[in-house]
Design an enzyme around this catalytic site. Structure first.
Site, PDB file in Angstrom:
ATOM      1  N   GLU A 142       0.808  -1.214   0.000  1.00 23.12           N
ATOM      2  CA  GLU A 142       0.000   0.000   0.000  1.00 23.12           C
ATOM      3  C   GLU A 142       0.840   1.262   0.000  1.00 23.12           C
ATOM      4  O   GLU A 142       1.974   1.272   0.471  1.00 23.12           O
ATOM      5  CB  GLU A 142      -0.900   0.007   1.252  1.00 23.12           C
ATOM      6  CG  GLU A 142      -1.961  -1.071   1.175  1.00 23.12           C
ATOM      7  CD  GLU A 142      -2.844  -1.149   2.420  1.00 23.12           C
ATOM      8  OE1 GLU A 142      -4.040  -1.408   2.263  1.00 23.12           O
ATOM      9  OE2 GLU A 142      -2.342  -0.956   3.530  1.00 23.12           O
ATOM     10  N   CYS A 155       3.358   8.553   1.675  1.00 22.74           N
ATOM     11  CA  CYS A 155       3.875   7.564   2.616  1.00 22.74           C
ATOM     12  C   CYS A 155       4.151   6.286   1.815  1.00 22.74           C
ATOM     13  O   CYS A 155       3.233   5.653   1.287  1.00 22.74           O
ATOM     14  CB  CYS A 155       2.825   7.332   3.706  1.00 22.74           C
ATOM     15  SG  CYS A 155       3.324   6.162   4.944  1.00 22.74           S
ATOM     16  N   CYS A 162       6.384  -7.250   7.201  1.00 23.09           N
ATOM     17  CA  CYS A 162       7.509  -6.786   8.014  1.00 23.09           C
ATOM     18  C   CYS A 162       8.016  -7.954   8.840  1.00 23.09           C
ATOM     19  O   CYS A 162       7.210  -8.746   9.338  1.00 23.09           O
ATOM     20  CB  CYS A 162       7.050  -5.647   8.931  1.00 23.09           C
ATOM     21  SG  CYS A 162       8.408  -4.826   9.790  1.00 23.09           S
ATOM     22  N   CYS A 166       6.110  -5.023  16.032  1.00 29.48           N
ATOM     23  CA  CYS A 166       5.777  -4.075  17.079  1.00 29.48           C
ATOM     24  C   CYS A 166       4.314  -4.345  17.451  1.00 29.48           C
ATOM     25  O   CYS A 166       3.472  -4.517  16.574  1.00 29.48           O
ATOM     26  CB  CYS A 166       6.005  -2.659  16.583  1.00 29.48           C
ATOM     27  SG  CYS A 166       7.708  -2.464  15.996  1.00 29.48           S
ATOM     28  N   CYS A 169       1.295  -2.412  15.905  1.00 33.81           N
ATOM     29  CA  CYS A 169       1.303  -2.143  14.453  1.00 33.81           C
ATOM     30  C   CYS A 169       0.620  -3.261  13.678  1.00 33.81           C
ATOM     31  O   CYS A 169       0.972  -4.437  13.836  1.00 33.81           O
ATOM     32  CB  CYS A 169       2.747  -1.972  13.977  1.00 33.81           C
ATOM     33  SG  CYS A 169       2.881  -1.797  12.192  1.00 33.81           S
ATOM     34  N   GLU A 242      10.178  -2.318   7.229  1.00 29.18           N
ATOM     35  CA  GLU A 242      11.273  -1.639   7.907  1.00 29.18           C
ATOM     36  C   GLU A 242      12.317  -1.274   6.837  1.00 29.18           C
ATOM     37  O   GLU A 242      13.032  -2.142   6.331  1.00 29.18           O
ATOM     38  CB  GLU A 242      11.866  -2.585   8.975  1.00 29.18           C
ATOM     39  CG  GLU A 242      13.181  -2.154   9.566  1.00 29.18           C
ATOM     40  CD  GLU A 242      13.231  -0.685  10.018  1.00 29.18           C
ATOM     41  OE1 GLU A 242      12.450  -0.287  10.876  1.00 29.18           O
ATOM     42  OE2 GLU A 242      14.083   0.058   9.480  1.00 29.18           O
ATOM     43  N   SER A 273      11.829   6.444   8.312  1.00 22.23           N
ATOM     44  CA  SER A 273      11.502   6.047   9.685  1.00 22.23           C
ATOM     45  C   SER A 273      11.998   4.632   9.948  1.00 22.23           C
ATOM     46  O   SER A 273      11.729   3.715   9.172  1.00 22.23           O
ATOM     47  CB  SER A 273       9.989   6.111   9.892  1.00 22.23           C
ATOM     48  OG  SER A 273       9.658   5.621  11.171  1.00 22.23           O
ATOM     49  N   LEU A 296      10.589   5.426  18.657  1.00 20.62           N
ATOM     50  CA  LEU A 296      11.065   5.164  20.022  1.00 20.62           C
ATOM     51  C   LEU A 296       9.958   4.486  20.855  1.00 20.62           C
ATOM     52  O   LEU A 296      10.123   3.373  21.318  1.00 20.62           O
ATOM     53  CB  LEU A 296      11.536   6.481  20.657  1.00 20.62           C
ATOM     54  CG  LEU A 296      12.301   6.325  21.972  1.00 20.62           C
ATOM     55  CD1 LEU A 296      13.575   5.519  21.784  1.00 20.62           C
ATOM     56  CD2 LEU A 296      12.616   7.700  22.560  1.00 20.62           C
ATOM     57  N   HIS A 297       8.866   5.184  21.042  1.00 15.59           N
ATOM     58  CA  HIS A 297       7.636   4.630  21.635  1.00 15.59           C
ATOM     59  C   HIS A 297       7.711   4.212  23.097  1.00 15.59           C
ATOM     60  O   HIS A 297       6.678   3.902  23.691  1.00 15.59           O
ATOM     61  CB  HIS A 297       7.101   3.434  20.828  1.00 15.59           C
ATOM     62  CG  HIS A 297       6.840   3.741  19.388  1.00 15.59           C
ATOM     63  ND1 HIS A 297       6.206   4.882  18.963  1.00 15.59           N
ATOM     64  CD2 HIS A 297       7.146   3.052  18.254  1.00 15.59           C
ATOM     65  CE1 HIS A 297       6.117   4.870  17.636  1.00 15.59           C
ATOM     66  NE2 HIS A 297       6.687   3.796  17.182  1.00 15.59           N
ATOM     67  N   ASN A 374      -3.585   4.348  16.524  1.00 11.73           N
ATOM     68  CA  ASN A 374      -4.658   4.050  15.572  1.00 11.73           C
ATOM     69  C   ASN A 374      -5.085   2.600  15.737  1.00 11.73           C
ATOM     70  O   ASN A 374      -4.279   1.698  15.564  1.00 11.73           O
ATOM     71  CB  ASN A 374      -4.173   4.285  14.130  1.00 11.73           C
ATOM     72  CG  ASN A 374      -3.966   5.754  13.855  1.00 11.73           C
ATOM     73  OD1 ASN A 374      -4.844   6.569  14.093  1.00 11.73           O
ATOM     74  ND2 ASN A 374      -2.777   6.105  13.373  1.00 11.73           N
ATOM     75  N   CYS A 417      -1.277   5.702  10.288  1.00  7.88           N
ATOM     76  CA  CYS A 417      -0.065   4.999  10.730  1.00  7.88           C
ATOM     77  C   CYS A 417      -0.415   3.670  11.365  1.00  7.88           C
ATOM     78  O   CYS A 417      -1.266   3.617  12.255  1.00  7.88           O
ATOM     79  CB  CYS A 417       0.638   5.777  11.834  1.00  7.88           C
ATOM     80  SG  CYS A 417       1.420   7.253  11.313  1.00  7.88           S
TER      81      CYS A 417
HETATM   82  N1  SAH Z   1       8.999   0.284  10.086  1.00 10.81           N
HETATM   83  C1  SAH Z   1       9.244   1.660  10.249  1.00 10.81           C
HETATM   84  C2  SAH Z   1       8.385   2.535   9.370  1.00 10.81           C
HETATM   85  C3  SAH Z   1       6.931   2.166   9.192  1.00 10.81           C
HETATM   86  S1  SAH Z   1       5.840   2.421  10.546  1.00 10.81           S
HETATM   87  C4  SAH Z   1       9.124   2.069  11.685  1.00 10.81           C
HETATM   88  O1  SAH Z   1       8.667   1.253  12.483  1.00 10.81           O
HETATM   89  O2  SAH Z   1       9.530   3.166  12.018  1.00 10.81           O
HETATM   90  C5  SAH Z   1       5.552   4.176  10.569  1.00 10.81           C
HETATM   91  C6  SAH Z   1       5.218   4.724  11.968  1.00 10.81           C
HETATM   92  O3  SAH Z   1       3.885   4.348  12.367  1.00 10.81           O
HETATM   93  C7  SAH Z   1       6.138   4.201  13.045  1.00 10.81           C
HETATM   94  O4  SAH Z   1       6.528   5.190  13.942  1.00 10.81           O
HETATM   95  C8  SAH Z   1       5.246   3.204  13.741  1.00 10.81           C
HETATM   96  O5  SAH Z   1       5.708   2.910  15.014  1.00 10.81           O
HETATM   97  C9  SAH Z   1       3.924   3.905  13.724  1.00 10.81           C
HETATM   98  N2  SAH Z   1       2.791   3.033  13.999  1.00 10.81           N
HETATM   99  C10 SAH Z   1       2.688   1.721  13.762  1.00 10.81           C
HETATM  100  N3  SAH Z   1       1.482   1.249  14.159  1.00 10.81           N
HETATM  101  C11 SAH Z   1       0.793   2.294  14.656  1.00 10.81           C
HETATM  102  C12 SAH Z   1      -0.532   2.448  15.190  1.00 10.81           C
HETATM  103  N4  SAH Z   1      -1.383   1.421  15.256  1.00 10.81           N
HETATM  104  N5  SAH Z   1      -0.911   3.674  15.582  1.00 10.81           N
HETATM  105  C13 SAH Z   1      -0.075   4.724  15.466  1.00 10.81           C
HETATM  106  N6  SAH Z   1       1.182   4.636  14.957  1.00 10.81           N
HETATM  107  C14 SAH Z   1       1.614   3.441  14.560  1.00 10.81           C
HETATM  108 FE1  SF4 Z   2       7.448  -3.210  11.163  1.00  9.93          FE
HETATM  109 FE2  SF4 Z   2       7.514  -0.540  11.632  1.00  9.93          FE
HETATM  110 FE3  SF4 Z   2       5.249  -1.960  12.021  1.00  9.93          FE
HETATM  111 FE4  SF4 Z   2       7.314  -2.276  13.670  1.00  9.93          FE
HETATM  112  S1  SF4 Z   2       6.104  -0.382  13.373  1.00  9.93           S
HETATM  113  S2  SF4 Z   2       6.083  -3.931  12.781  1.00  9.93           S
HETATM  114  S3  SF4 Z   2       9.048  -2.087  12.268  1.00  9.93           S
HETATM  115  S4  SF4 Z   2       6.290  -1.633  10.065  1.00  9.93           S
END
Ligand code: SAH
Ligand code: SF4
Length: 444
Positions: A142, A155, A162, A166, A169, A242, A273, A296-297, A374, A417
């Site tokens: 996407e 984006c 991936c 996380c 995500c 990633e 990112s 970072l989170h 989200n 995101c």
């Molecule tokens: N893999 C990379 C880039 C893609 S994710 C990374 O992890 O940085 C893009 C951003 O969306 C990252 O900061 C990720 O942590 C954030 N993200 C992922 N799932 C999310 C969610 N459910 N709500 C808000 N942000 C989220």
């Molecule tokens: Fe992969 Fe980024 Fe999602 Fe983590 S936040 S699972 S690194 S896409």
């Protein structure tokens, strides 16, 4: 997605592979033990023609020479074709009016100008657009376009799925299917320009092709070239995947995006990112030079180990030290720390104070992006309350660090995101837990 969920499944399915992915090489992901099939730069199609998208000018010239042009001709044609591909958005050789009419069928017989296939295009009520795209070997991914008053951000995805997982995500609940090629990555930018109608119109003349062919005999619109105000101004590598686990392809694609002879987007308008692939961060700064965002989170080992599991491999201290050393970072070009707000997980006052302490301790030129979580079906978290987010933001702001709260965009079409996930199937909680354990084991 076609039900093919792991790279091992791809490797095992020999007939399928033979037909569609015969030209793959196994490349170990840095810091990861799984081999991932990565198509090499040239992927001949079933009809034997070669897709030029994703190749640098020099490589196009080599291919033209291998196909029979003499070195000088090959170089000139490569320059012309490159300009048409990346500057003008041509999708066929017939449009290339400064190339001899007799030459165009010769090119068409041997080469193609590919774009990922658009499976579905969705439009959010807030103007956000999401496209479901498909690779030539039938993998879906996407891309999302987010228009704002003063900019338009695309984006872009770097992988189908991936390898990481996380916890918050949605993409992390997919297995990695494969890395996207440079052509599939730059192809997203080109498709967006197609969809937004943003290729410059009008004729283009090369100073060094005078008399070389019958250019000029075609009827191209006699409008002048105009570098008109564009909608697509910024790119973020924040789609699926990633990007630093697909470093070479992302680098090669972004070089094409940044090339002044082509798409010509400034590196200052591109942000990559990463979840924290520490060993690749220096090369990212040196070889690509784009802005860095770090997911970072969390500010303690326990919480980050849990929600961003790559932390078990590369811990917070190591990550922040790599940020402090990131080539090109300065007060004018700050590193963005992304921080997803998860209720009762990472959103306390203490967390905010610790975040400030860490940023100051490592003397980081930083800004913080607070992302309201989200939701997606089966997600194990809730978003923090608005008051909590405000309070967290204020603590960081009061310490002199910018910490805006990102407005979620495109939630109604699952474009926000972390909502990107192409497989339509819903996984049960037990399946999600099993996948989580599997990916944890792979991280070691
Ligand atoms: N893999 C990379 C880039 C893609 S994710 C990374 O992890 O940085 C893009 C951003 O969306 C990252 O900061 C990720 O942590 C954030 N993200 C992922 N799932 C999310 C969610 N459910 N709500 C808000 N942000 C989220
Ligand atoms: Fe992969 Fe980024 Fe999602 Fe983590 S936040 S699972 S690194 S896409």
């Amino acid at each position: 997605m076609g039900g093919c969920h792991s790279c091992f499944a791809i490797i095992r399915s020999a007939p399928y592979m033979h037909r569609n992915m015969s030209n793959t090489a196994l490349m170990p992901i840095p810091g990861h033990s799984d081999p991932v099939p990565v198509p090499r730069d040239i992927t001949p199609r079933e009809d034997g023609r070669i897709d030029l998208i994703g190749l640098p000018k020099k490589r196009i010239a080599e291919l033209f020479a291998e196909a029979g042009l003499d070195a000088k001709q090959a170089k000139l044609r490569a320059k012309q074709v490159y300009h048409w591909l990346y500057h003008r958005g041509a999708t066929g050789f017939d449009a290339m009016t400064d190339i001899a009419k007799t030459m165009r069928p010769w090119l068409t017989e041997r080469f193609v100008i590919g774009r990922p296939e658009v499976v579905e295009a969705q439009h959010s009520t807030d103007g956000t657009r999401k496209w479901l795209l498909r690779t030539a070997d039938n993998h879906d991914f996407e891309m999302v376009f987010i228009p704002d008053a003063d900019r338009g951000t695309l984006c872009v995805s770097s992988q189908v799925g991936c390898t990481l997982n996380c916890r918050f995500c949605h993409t992390g609940t997919m297995r990695l299917v494969r890395n996207l090629t440079p052509g599939e990555i730059v192809g997203q930018v080109m498709l967006a320009r197609d969809a937004l109608g943003e290729w410059p119109k009008g004729r283009m003349d090369f100073a060094d092709n005078a008399g070389s062919d019958d250019a000029g005999s075609d009827d191209e619109a006699e409008t002048e070239y105009t570098a008109d105000g564009r909608l697509l101004t910024n790119i973020v590598m924040m789609g699926m995947g990633e990007p630093l686990y697909n470093f070479d392809n992302v680098r090669d694609a972004l070089k094409l995006v940044m090339d002044g002879d082509g798409l010509a987007l400034s590196k200052r308008r591109i942000t990559l990112s990463t979840s924290g692939v520490v060993p690749m961060m220096e090369r990212c700064g040196e070889e690509i030079g784009v802005n860095l965002a770090v997911s970072l989170h969390a500010v303690t080992k326990d919480v980050r180990d849990d929600i961003v599991p790559i932390n078990r491999k590369f811990g917070i201290e190591e990550l922040l030290a790599a940020c402090a050393a990131y080539p090109g970072a300065s007060n004018a070009r700050r590193i963005t720390f992304e921080y997803v707000m998860l209720k009762d997980k990472n959103d306390s006052d203490e967390d905010a104070h610790e975040l400030v302490r860490l940023i100051k301790h490592y003397k980081l030129p930083a800004k913080v992006n607070l992302i309201p979580f989200n939701p997606w079906p089966g997600a194990p978290y809730e978003c923090s309350d608005p008051d909590r987010i405000r309070r967290f933001s204020n603590i960081v702001f009061e310490a002199g660090i910018s910490a805006p709260v990102r407005t979620p965009r495109g939630r109604d079409i699952d474009a926000a995101c972390g909502q990107l996930k192409t497989a339509a199937e819903k996984k049960s909680r037990a399946e999600l837990d099993r996948l989580y354990a599997e990916k944890q084991a792979a991280l070691g």
